[in-house]
Motif scaffolding. Structure first.
Motif, PDB file in Angstrom:
ATOM      1  N   GLN A 111      -6.639   6.973  -2.933  1.00 40.97           N
ATOM      2  CA  GLN A 111      -5.546   7.830  -3.096  1.00 40.97           C
ATOM      3  C   GLN A 111      -5.910   9.302  -2.850  1.00 40.97           C
ATOM      4  OE1 GLN A 111      -2.413   6.890  -4.432  1.00 40.97           O
ATOM      5  NE2 GLN A 111      -2.094   8.793  -3.653  1.00 40.97           N
ATOM      6  N   LYS A 112      -7.119   9.701  -2.846  1.00 43.63           N
ATOM      7  CA  LYS A 112      -7.753  10.878  -2.273  1.00 43.63           C
ATOM      8  C   LYS A 112      -7.413  11.110  -0.864  1.00 43.63           C
ATOM      9  CE  LYS A 112     -11.170  11.195  -5.861  1.00 43.63           C
ATOM     10  NZ  LYS A 112     -12.568  12.055  -6.112  1.00 43.63           N
ATOM     11  N   ILE A 113      -7.546  10.008  -0.098  1.00 39.06           N
ATOM     12  CA  ILE A 113      -6.954  10.115   1.374  1.00 39.06           C
ATOM     13  C   ILE A 113      -5.722  10.344   1.577  1.00 39.06           C
ATOM     14  CG2 ILE A 113      -7.111   8.798   3.499  1.00 39.06           C
ATOM     15  CD1 ILE A 113      -9.586   7.371   2.654  1.00 39.06           C
ATOM     16  N   LEU A 114      -4.898   9.696   0.719  1.00 36.73           N
ATOM     17  CA  LEU A 114      -3.394   9.681   0.939  1.00 36.73           C
ATOM     18  C   LEU A 114      -2.839  10.990   0.195  1.00 36.73           C
ATOM     19  CD1 LEU A 114      -2.630   5.905  -0.224  1.00 36.73           C
ATOM     20  CD2 LEU A 114      -2.633   6.723   1.930  1.00 36.73           C
ATOM     21  N   ASP A 115      -3.362  11.652  -0.506  1.00 36.91           N
ATOM     22  CA  ASP A 115      -3.245  12.835  -1.104  1.00 36.91           C
ATOM     23  C   ASP A 115      -3.356  14.018  -0.188  1.00 36.91           C
ATOM     24  OD1 ASP A 115      -2.042  11.582  -3.541  1.00 36.91           O
ATOM     25  OD2 ASP A 115      -3.902  12.452  -4.210  1.00 36.91           O
ATOM     26  N   SER A 116      -4.307  13.849   0.937  1.00 33.57           N
ATOM     27  CA  SER A 116      -4.777  14.671   2.010  1.00 33.57           C
ATOM     28  C   SER A 116      -3.621  14.665   3.037  1.00 33.57           C
ATOM     29  CB  SER A 116      -5.856  14.352   2.381  1.00 33.57           C
ATOM     30  OG  SER A 116      -6.242  13.440   3.332  1.00 33.57           O
ATOM     31  N   PRO A 117      -3.761  15.787   3.969  1.00 29.53           N
ATOM     32  CA  PRO A 117      -2.687  16.060   4.970  1.00 29.53           C
ATOM     33  C   PRO A 117      -2.703  14.628   5.861  1.00 29.53           C
ATOM     34  CG  PRO A 117      -3.672  17.994   4.760  1.00 29.53           C
ATOM     35  CD  PRO A 117      -4.356  16.973   3.784  1.00 29.53           C
ATOM     36  N   LYS A 118      -1.787  14.209   6.431  1.00 26.64           N
ATOM     37  CA  LYS A 118      -1.891  12.948   7.116  1.00 26.64           C
ATOM     38  C   LYS A 118      -2.862  13.031   8.331  1.00 26.64           C
ATOM     39  CE  LYS A 118       2.367  11.032   6.528  1.00 26.64           C
ATOM     40  NZ  LYS A 118       2.528  11.325   5.366  1.00 26.64           N
ATOM     41  N   SER A 119      -3.734  11.960   8.404  1.00 24.90           N
ATOM     42  CA  SER A 119      -4.744  11.869   9.421  1.00 24.90           C
ATOM     43  C   SER A 119      -4.936  10.512   9.899  1.00 24.90           C
ATOM     44  CB  SER A 119      -6.084  12.199   8.662  1.00 24.90           C
ATOM     45  OG  SER A 119      -6.645  11.338   7.936  1.00 24.90           O
ATOM     46  N   ALA A 120      -5.837  10.190  10.826  1.00 26.79           N
ATOM     47  CA  ALA A 120      -6.088   9.054  11.438  1.00 26.79           C
ATOM     48  C   ALA A 120      -6.830   7.963  10.286  1.00 26.79           C
ATOM     49  CB  ALA A 120      -7.036   8.976  12.554  1.00 26.79           C
ATOM     50  N   SER A 121      -7.032   8.493   9.240  1.00 25.97           N
ATOM     51  CA  SER A 121      -7.350   7.533   7.973  1.00 25.97           C
ATOM     52  C   SER A 121      -6.247   7.128   7.156  1.00 25.97           C
ATOM     53  CB  SER A 121      -8.371   8.297   7.062  1.00 25.97           C
ATOM     54  OG  SER A 121      -9.519   8.852   7.768  1.00 25.97           O
ATOM     55  N   HIS A 122      -5.114   7.725   7.225  1.00 27.00           N
ATOM     56  CA  HIS A 122      -4.068   7.287   6.346  1.00 27.00           C
ATOM     57  C   HIS A 122      -3.679   5.660   6.575  1.00 27.00           C
ATOM     58  CE1 HIS A 122      -3.735  11.280   4.922  1.00 27.00           C
ATOM     59  NE2 HIS A 122      -2.743  11.039   4.266  1.00 27.00           N
ATOM     60  N   PRO A 123      -3.719   5.150   7.913  1.00 29.90           N
ATOM     61  CA  PRO A 123      -3.279   3.780   7.903  1.00 29.90           C
ATOM     62  C   PRO A 123      -4.273   2.949   7.284  1.00 29.90           C
ATOM     63  CG  PRO A 123      -2.680   4.883   9.958  1.00 29.90           C
ATOM     64  CD  PRO A 123      -3.450   5.980   9.328  1.00 29.90           C
ATOM     65  N   MET A 124      -5.686   3.170   7.359  1.00 24.27           N
ATOM     66  CA  MET A 124      -6.390   2.466   6.864  1.00 24.27           C
ATOM     67  C   MET A 124      -6.604   2.637   5.301  1.00 24.27           C
ATOM     68  SD  MET A 124      -9.023   0.163   7.263  1.00 24.27           S
ATOM     69  CE  MET A 124      -9.442  -0.119   8.835  1.00 24.27           C
ATOM     70  N   ALA A 125      -6.161   3.619   4.802  1.00 30.20           N
ATOM     71  CA  ALA A 125      -6.121   3.806   3.446  1.00 30.20           C
ATOM     72  C   ALA A 125      -4.999   2.970   2.680  1.00 30.20           C
ATOM     73  CB  ALA A 125      -6.031   5.319   2.957  1.00 30.20           C
ATOM     74  N   HIS A 126      -3.792   3.166   3.289  1.00 27.69           N
ATOM     75  CA  HIS A 126      -2.668   2.219   2.919  1.00 27.69           C
ATOM     76  C   HIS A 126      -3.045   0.723   3.088  1.00 27.69           C
ATOM     77  CE1 HIS A 126       0.507   5.226   2.033  1.00 27.69           C
ATOM     78  NE2 HIS A 126       0.145   5.751   3.072  1.00 27.69           N
ATOM     79  N   PHE A 127      -3.682   0.268   4.151  1.00 26.88           N
ATOM     80  CA  PHE A 127      -4.031  -0.999   4.123  1.00 26.88           C
ATOM     81  C   PHE A 127      -4.941  -1.450   3.226  1.00 26.88           C
ATOM     82  CE2 PHE A 127      -6.911  -4.402   6.060  1.00 26.88           C
ATOM     83  CZ  PHE A 127      -6.059  -5.253   6.067  1.00 26.88           C
ATOM     84  N   LYS A 128      -5.888  -0.708   2.808  1.00 31.07           N
ATOM     85  CA  LYS A 128      -6.825  -0.902   1.694  1.00 31.07           C
ATOM     86  C   LYS A 128      -6.150  -0.877   0.420  1.00 31.07           C
ATOM     87  CE  LYS A 128     -10.710  -1.176   4.066  1.00 31.07           C
ATOM     88  NZ  LYS A 128     -11.750  -2.335   4.218  1.00 31.07           N
ATOM     89  N   MET A 129      -5.322   0.021   0.033  1.00 30.21           N
ATOM     90  CA  MET A 129      -4.806   0.203  -0.845  1.00 30.21           C
ATOM     91  C   MET A 129      -3.730  -1.209  -1.326  1.00 30.21           C
ATOM     92  SD  MET A 129      -4.518   2.275  -3.622  1.00 30.21           S
ATOM     93  CE  MET A 129      -4.368   4.184  -3.288  1.00 30.21           C
ATOM     94  N   GLY A 130      -3.125  -1.366  -0.132  1.00 27.05           N
ATOM     95  CA  GLY A 130      -2.273  -2.600  -0.032  1.00 27.05           C
ATOM     96  C   GLY A 130      -3.182  -3.991  -0.632  1.00 27.05           C
ATOM     97  N   TRP A 131      -4.453  -4.115  -0.229  1.00 22.44           N
ATOM     98  CA  TRP A 131      -5.356  -5.100  -0.595  1.00 22.44           C
ATOM     99  C   TRP A 131      -5.626  -4.935  -2.334  1.00 22.44           C
ATOM    100  CZ3 TRP A 131      -6.100  -9.738   0.270  1.00 22.44           C
ATOM    101  CH2 TRP A 131      -5.821 -10.426   1.483  1.00 22.44           C
ATOM    102  N   VAL A 132      -5.767  -3.738  -2.513  1.00 25.52           N
ATOM    103  CA  VAL A 132      -5.988  -3.540  -4.111  1.00 25.52           C
ATOM    104  C   VAL A 132      -4.983  -3.925  -4.725  1.00 25.52           C
ATOM    105  CG1 VAL A 132      -6.279  -1.765  -5.792  1.00 25.52           C
ATOM    106  CG2 VAL A 132      -7.373  -1.545  -3.709  1.00 25.52           C
ATOM    107  N   PHE A 133      -3.755  -3.770  -4.361  1.00 22.39           N
ATOM    108  CA  PHE A 133      -2.369  -4.233  -5.041  1.00 22.39           C
ATOM    109  C   PHE A 133      -2.306  -5.556  -5.009  1.00 22.39           C
ATOM    110  CE2 PHE A 133      -1.273   0.319  -4.871  1.00 22.39           C
ATOM    111  CZ  PHE A 133      -1.322   0.563  -6.566  1.00 22.39           C
ATOM    112  N   LEU A 134      -2.508  -6.177  -3.950  1.00 19.12           N
ATOM    113  CA  LEU A 134      -2.663  -7.434  -3.734  1.00 19.12           C
ATOM    114  C   LEU A 134      -3.435  -8.282  -4.948  1.00 19.12           C
ATOM    115  CD1 LEU A 134      -2.575  -8.987  -0.253  1.00 19.12           C
ATOM    116  CD2 LEU A 134      -0.669  -9.244  -1.786  1.00 19.12           C
ATOM    117  N   ASN A 135      -4.678  -7.801  -4.985  1.00 20.94           N
ATOM    118  CA  ASN A 135      -5.542  -8.306  -5.904  1.00 20.94           C
ATOM    119  C   ASN A 135      -5.262  -7.916  -7.431  1.00 20.94           C
ATOM    120  OD1 ASN A 135      -8.578  -9.351  -5.010  1.00 20.94           O
ATOM    121  ND2 ASN A 135      -7.598  -8.081  -3.405  1.00 20.94           N
TER     122      ASN A 135
END
Length: 173
Positions: free
Chosen positions: A57-81
């Motif tokens: 979430q700290k990444i997603l709260d920051s200005p958009k960057s190349a880390s955002h897609p990965m943070a969303h992807f990882k967050m998706g896995w958190v919610f799947l779990n």
């Protein structure tokens, strides 16, 4: 770099210490978002979903960057779990679409985004079968896909999920 080396050596307490030191002492460092990704992944691997979520979430709260897609992807896995398929679907879809809003600075960065996008498309199929009805699924994935390969990977996963759920008509579609 010390954090990275401790991670490679399997010295996780020291890795955490170094990455936490980086994000607290140097919050404007270009490496902070990468540190959050590593710390989130570590928490996820330890089944600390709340901890992982807080780093992503700290990444997603920051200005958009190349880390955002990965943070969303990882967050998706958190919610799947957590079996929150609607939120998982949201984050996988964002991992697929947010990259269009990011300025790529290198070929390596662009390649990383393509890989995240492809993995998110495939994992999105899992969440899709739990959230939405089968009608319209092919149109949905066709719209999101940037290539035939991406589309075929996603609908292959979609068909396999419907088979597992014993929903044979959508699987055949």
């Amino acid at each position: 770099f010390l954090g990275h080396e401790h991670r490679e050596l399997g010295n996780y307490p020291e890795m955490i210490k170094r990455y936490e030191q980086l994000v607290s002492k140097y919050p404007k460092s270009p490496l902070v978002l990468d540190a959050y990704l590593v710390l989130g992944a570590y928490r996820f691997d330890k089944q600390d979903l709340r901890g992982a979520k807080s780093y992503y979430q700290k990444i997603l709260d920051s200005p958009k960057s190349a880390s955002h897609p990965m943070a969303h992807f990882k967050m998706g896995w958190v919610f799947l779990n957590e079996t929150d398929f609607k939120e998982a679907m949201y984050h996988f879809e964002k991992a697929v679409t947010v990259e269009e809003q990011i300025e790529k600075t290198s070929r390596a960065e662009e390649a990383r985004l393509v890989n995240v996008r492809r993995e998110a498309m495939v994992d999105l199929a899992y969440a899709y079968t739990e959230v939405r009805k089968p009608a319209g699924s092919l149109k949905y994935f066709r719209k999101l896909s940037k290539s035939r390969v991406e589309y075929l990977l996603a609908v292959n996963k979609l068909a396999r999920r419907y088979l597992v759920k014993q929903e044979f008509r959508p699987a055949a579609m």
